[in-house]
Design a protein around this motif. Structure first.
Motif, PDB file in Angstrom:
ATOM      1  N   UNK A  25       0.830  -1.214   0.000  1.00 51.61           N
ATOM      2  CA  UNK A  25       0.000   0.000   0.000  1.00 51.61           C
ATOM      3  C   UNK A  25       0.861   1.260   0.000  1.00 51.61           C
ATOM      4  N   UNK A  26       1.949   1.249   0.783  1.00 51.88           N
ATOM      5  CA  UNK A  26       2.840   2.408   0.824  1.00 51.88           C
ATOM      6  C   UNK A  26       3.488   2.641  -0.548  1.00 51.88           C
ATOM      7  N   UNK A  27       3.886   1.559  -1.214  1.00 56.79           N
ATOM      8  CA  UNK A  27       4.462   1.688  -2.558  1.00 56.79           C
ATOM      9  C   UNK A  27       3.441   2.263  -3.536  1.00 56.79           C
ATOM     10  N   UNK A  28       2.207   1.763  -3.439  1.00 50.72           N
ATOM     11  CA  UNK A  28       1.155   2.273  -4.330  1.00 50.72           C
ATOM     12  C   UNK A  28       0.860   3.741  -4.051  1.00 50.72           C
ATOM     13  N   UNK A  29       0.851   4.133  -2.778  1.00 52.40           N
ATOM     14  CA  UNK A  29       0.623   5.537  -2.434  1.00 52.40           C
ATOM     15  C   UNK A  29       1.732   6.420  -3.030  1.00 52.40           C
ATOM     16  N   UNK A  30       2.974   5.964  -2.972  1.00 52.72           N
ATOM     17  CA  UNK A  30       4.084   6.720  -3.562  1.00 52.72           C
ATOM     18  C   UNK A  30       3.912   6.853  -5.075  1.00 52.72           C
ATOM     19  N   UNK A  31       3.530   5.774  -5.717  1.00 53.68           N
ATOM     20  CA  UNK A  31       3.304   5.824  -7.165  1.00 53.68           C
ATOM     21  C   UNK A  31       2.180   6.782  -7.518  1.00 53.68           C
TER      22      UNK A  31
END
Length: 118
Positions: A25-31
């Motif tokens: 989820x954190x990676x997706x939020x960054x993207x």
């Protein structure tokens, strides 16, 4: 020998499924944040291009108007240059040039004839 079906989730340093989901989820939020920043920049670029296009369209209309005026003026000048008075002046100028050259030629022949022959 170790059994193959051993549960590895309790091993030290291995993330739990919940931790993996949170990380994903954190990676997706960054993207998504990066995508929003790129989208914002693209919208600014598009707005700048639209403004530039408006300026160019206005300038094009002005230049077309100047071109029309110049074409009308050129047409009027061509018409005036083809009037009989201009043509007769050109004819007189050509005759003057011819007579000048002929006069120069005759003067040269006269000088040659008057020169003492040796």
């Amino acid at each position: 020998m170790h059994p193959i079906d051993e549960d590895t989730s309790a091993w030290l340093g291995c993330p739990t499924p919940l931790e993996m989901y949170k990380h994903q989820c954190a990676l997706l939020e960054d993207e998504i944040t990066q995508s929003q920043a790129l989208l914002r920049k693209a919208r600014q670029n598009i707005a700048g291009l639209v403004q530039l296009n408006d300026v160019l369209a206005t300038r094009l209309a002005e230049v077309k108007e100047v071109l029309k005026t110049a074409q009308v003026e050129v047409a009027q000048l061509k018409e005036r240059c083809s009037e009989p008075a201009i043509l007769s002046m050109k004819l007189v100028a050509e005759q003057r040039d011819y007579l000048f050259r002929e006069n120069q030629r005759l003067m040269l022949e006269l000088k040659r004839a008057e020169a003492p022959s040796t």
